[in-house]
Design an enzyme around this catalytic site. Sequence first.
Site, PDB file in Angstrom:
ATOM      1  N   PHE A   1       0.866  -1.180   0.000  1.00 47.61           N
ATOM      2  CA  PHE A   1       0.000   0.000   0.000  1.00 47.61           C
ATOM      3  C   PHE A   1       0.899   1.225   0.000  1.00 47.61           C
ATOM      4  O   PHE A   1       1.691   1.427   0.917  1.00 47.61           O
ATOM      5  CB  PHE A   1      -0.920   0.033   1.229  1.00 47.61           C
TER       6      PHE A   1
ATOM      7  N   ASP B   1       9.833   2.511   1.098  1.00 44.72           N
ATOM      8  CA  ASP B   1       8.756   3.301   1.678  1.00 44.72           C
ATOM      9  C   ASP B   1       8.763   3.071   3.191  1.00 44.72           C
ATOM     10  O   ASP B   1       8.383   2.013   3.676  1.00 44.72           O
ATOM     11  CB  ASP B   1       7.430   2.842   1.047  1.00 44.72           C
TER      12      ASP B   1
ATOM     13  N   LYS C   1       4.093  10.552   8.218  1.00 49.39           N
ATOM     14  CA  LYS C   1       3.461  10.134   9.465  1.00 49.39           C
ATOM     15  C   LYS C   1       4.175  10.649  10.713  1.00 49.39           C
ATOM     16  O   LYS C   1       4.010  11.785  11.117  1.00 49.39           O
ATOM     17  CB  LYS C   1       3.301   8.614   9.482  1.00 49.39           C
TER      18      LYS C   1
END
Length: 405
Positions: free
Chosen positions: A139, A226, A255
């Site tokens: 994702f 990532d 984040k």
Amino acid sequence: MNAPATAPAAPTEAHVMQTYGRLPIALSHGQGCWVWDVNGRRYLDALGGIAVNTLGHAHPRLVPALQDQVAKLIHTSNYYHVPLQEQLAAKLCELSGLSKVFFCNSGLEANEAALKIARKFGQDRGNTNPEVIVFEGAFHGRSIATLSATANPKVHAGFGPLVQGFVRVPLNDLAAVEAAIKSHPNVTAIFLETIQGEGGVNPARIEFLQGLRRLCDAHDLLLMLDEVQCGIGRTGKWFAHQWAGIQPDVMPLAKGLGSGVPIGAVVCGPRAADVLKAGNHGTTFGGNPLAMRAGVETLKVMAEDGLLANAAAVGATLRDGLAEGLAGEAGVVDIRGQGLMLGIELDRPCGVLLTRALDAGLLISVTADRVVRLLPPLILTHDEAHQITAILVPLIKAFLAEPKP
């Protein structure tokens, strides 16, 4: 901490697009690893805003730093130098061993920038149709390009045609990656989450990451890791790939870097650092003074308070407690992850545990249908880890004791 005296009885969203499956509460305020809803009920936060609230809530050093910055400058255009950008970039390069940083606003934007770097890296070498190897279970975001790189069919539904140029292979299968490189001569980069988050907390094995580094070096490819969810100390090192003793060429972050203030970053090593030139990429809000101050202060507090060691130690306490409490439960498939990024895979869809945990005063996530995901603030204490276990283990046991659908 007392709840506001005039708290509304229930949340309403008559004018907000219904793009989320909301739980039936609205949060009012927080302190440390605890939050309160508008009706005054307290919850232990084992989700951390989905790995965002690194320093928890209302941190006594972050709050005054942000208040100070708001009183000075929140935003300026990137027409001008932003000294805090260089300060944060220098720290990220120091911690990662990489060399340059582009700042944006989210993990999606960081991943989108990484994909642009991969394409231009290929184009600059005469590859007019560059492709990127991506992985099952991945994702990377919900823009058209990042959802095309994502493996989840639910994310794809209704948004075709997808962007071309992605070659998908199984995670942790180095032979499949080698075969994809041989059969797709236009491959220019390998792109993966060091630990898959939304896909179910699936770690890339150390030997697999090391093998990818060797393949990228041998074939002049970019290794793009990532670390949007698993980076910024969550696993007990600054970046999850550091457990494998390697360095990527491109590393998207977001984040937890801003402890709740929106921020994204693409950290690049020498092979990728100068791929994007003036005019190739940009952002209005990226790198604004408020976000940069949040990043600078977050990394400073993490270092001074030993939060990497805390994530490793408290994460081990949490994992051990879950393993002990759920030992022998036939419906528990796996407990995996590292530090304070843990997943408990069950043998059936378990979305109902979201509401049941909420009712028990605990905030969690369920991802990939069957995986209970825990991403608490990195300030979590051993006592709070025991409290998470004390709430969650009985809920999972009771759920597994029910007839299987």
